[in-house]
Design an enzyme around this catalytic site. Structure first.
Site, PDB file in Angstrom:
ATOM      1  N   GLU A 249       0.845  -1.354  -0.110  1.00 31.27           N
ATOM      2  CA  GLU A 249       0.024  -0.039   0.000  1.00 31.27           C
ATOM      3  C   GLU A 249       0.693   1.234   0.070  1.00 31.27           C
ATOM      4  O   GLU A 249       1.811   1.398   0.771  1.00 31.27           O
ATOM      5  CB  GLU A 249      -0.948  -0.157   1.214  1.00 31.27           C
ATOM      6  CG  GLU A 249      -1.872   1.220   1.437  1.00 31.27           C
ATOM      7  CD  GLU A 249      -2.774   1.147   2.535  1.00 31.27           C
ATOM      8  OE1 GLU A 249      -3.693   2.089   2.506  1.00 31.27           O
ATOM      9  OE2 GLU A 249      -2.745   0.175   3.202  1.00 31.27           O
TER      10      GLU A 249
ATOM     11  N   GLU B 218     -12.919   2.592   3.822  1.00 33.75           N
ATOM     12  CA  GLU B 218     -11.795   3.053   5.064  1.00 33.75           C
ATOM     13  C   GLU B 218     -11.844   4.468   5.317  1.00 33.75           C
ATOM     14  O   GLU B 218     -10.924   5.133   5.090  1.00 33.75           O
ATOM     15  CB  GLU B 218     -10.674   2.672   4.489  1.00 33.75           C
ATOM     16  CG  GLU B 218      -9.581   2.333   5.678  1.00 33.75           C
ATOM     17  CD  GLU B 218      -8.252   2.079   5.250  1.00 33.75           C
ATOM     18  OE1 GLU B 218      -7.419   0.849   5.626  1.00 33.75           O
ATOM     19  OE2 GLU B 218      -7.388   2.857   4.607  1.00 33.75           O
TER      20      GLU B 218
END
Length: 273
Positions: free
Chosen positions: A155, A256
């Site tokens: 990520e 998220e």
């Protein structure tokens, strides 16, 4: 197309955090979701007691939701840490101790995506030393993920909020994915495209999608600025997700984002528009 065409799952480490961990899967199900994802829930322990793992597994199964993503141990997250795997000494050891625990837990719930956060730069440590350690640990994580039929996600975060994190551009994230795949020969490392982080870095999101959709194993969203629900900021998330779908991405989209000053159950009204 629009939001209705997407497969959304809820990140239970940022939404429903007003509830105890074991109550969150059922809350997500009650809000209409069939899938959830989690950061490593035991921030102090890479190797929690089996009874704690079993209790969370039971809560997820009882709620009837699918666990679709799990982070490896990443230190204090949320908090000051941004991962453990590139940090020499105790943190790297904790990450290694966690690899099989996280993979076994994921396997027990049919979860096929494991996210490995890189970790911050450490003052006084040569970045090249951290990068060599990171690659070693990512290779171990990729092999463990492959052993359960899962992908390893890497990520990109954002510079303003994570100034000591070295992966703060899409090319940096994808470049590391390539290095891991080259080192393992497995091809199971994939890019985690978090549209919130990329936008905070000022990246050209349509261009990132065009270039890297085919390398992407998971997508996460929050609006920007503010990291709130879609519609609370200025990101054209509906258009961006449409573009991703047209580019061939058909995986889950992780929610998220922060619910704001309301219960998480009320933070999904944008979905019904």
């Amino acid at each position: 197309m629009g939001f209705a065409e997407q497969r959304f799952n809820v990140n239970l480490s940022i939404l429903f955090t007003e509830l105890p961990l074991l109550e969150r899967p059922a809350a997500a199900a009650a809000a209409g979701f069939t899938a959830v994802e989690l950061w490593w829930p035991w921030v102090d322990s890479p190797t929690p007691e089996q009874s704690e793992l079993d209790a969370l597994k039971k809560a997820i199964e009882d709620a009837g939701v699918q666990l679709t993503g799990l982070n490896f141990y990443a230190g204090q997250l949320p908090g000051p840490d941004r991962g453990a795997l590139s940090i020499p000494g105790t943190e790297s050891e904790k990450f290694r101790a966690n690899i099989d625990v996280a993979a076994d837990f994921a396997a027990s719930l049919g979860c096929t995506a494991l996210n490995a956060l890189y970790g911050n730069r450490v003052e006084g440590v040569d970045p090249a030393e951290q990068d060599a350690l990171a690659l070693e640990n990512l290779v171990l994580a990729a092999r463990a993920a492959d052993g359960i039929g899962a992908i390893l996600l890497i990520e990109t975060l954002n510079q303003p909020e994570s100034p000591r994190y070295p992966l703060v551009t899409a090319p940096a994230g994808v470049g590391l994915v390539d290095k891991v795949n080259e080192a393992t020969g497995l091809g199971n490392a994939r890019f985690l495209m978090d549209l919130y982080h990329l936008s905070m870095n000022g990246e050209d999101l349509p261009s990132v999608i065009e270039r890297y959709a085919s390398r992407t194993g998971h997508v996460q969203i929050a609006d920007s600025p503010g990291r709130g629900a879609p519609g609370t900021g200025s990101l054209p998330l509906e258009d961006l997700l449409d573009q991703l779908k047209k580019a061939g991405y058909d995986g889950w989209v992780g929610l998220e984002y922060k619910p704001g000053d309301r219960p998480s159950a009320e933070a999904f009204d944008w979905l019904s528009h």
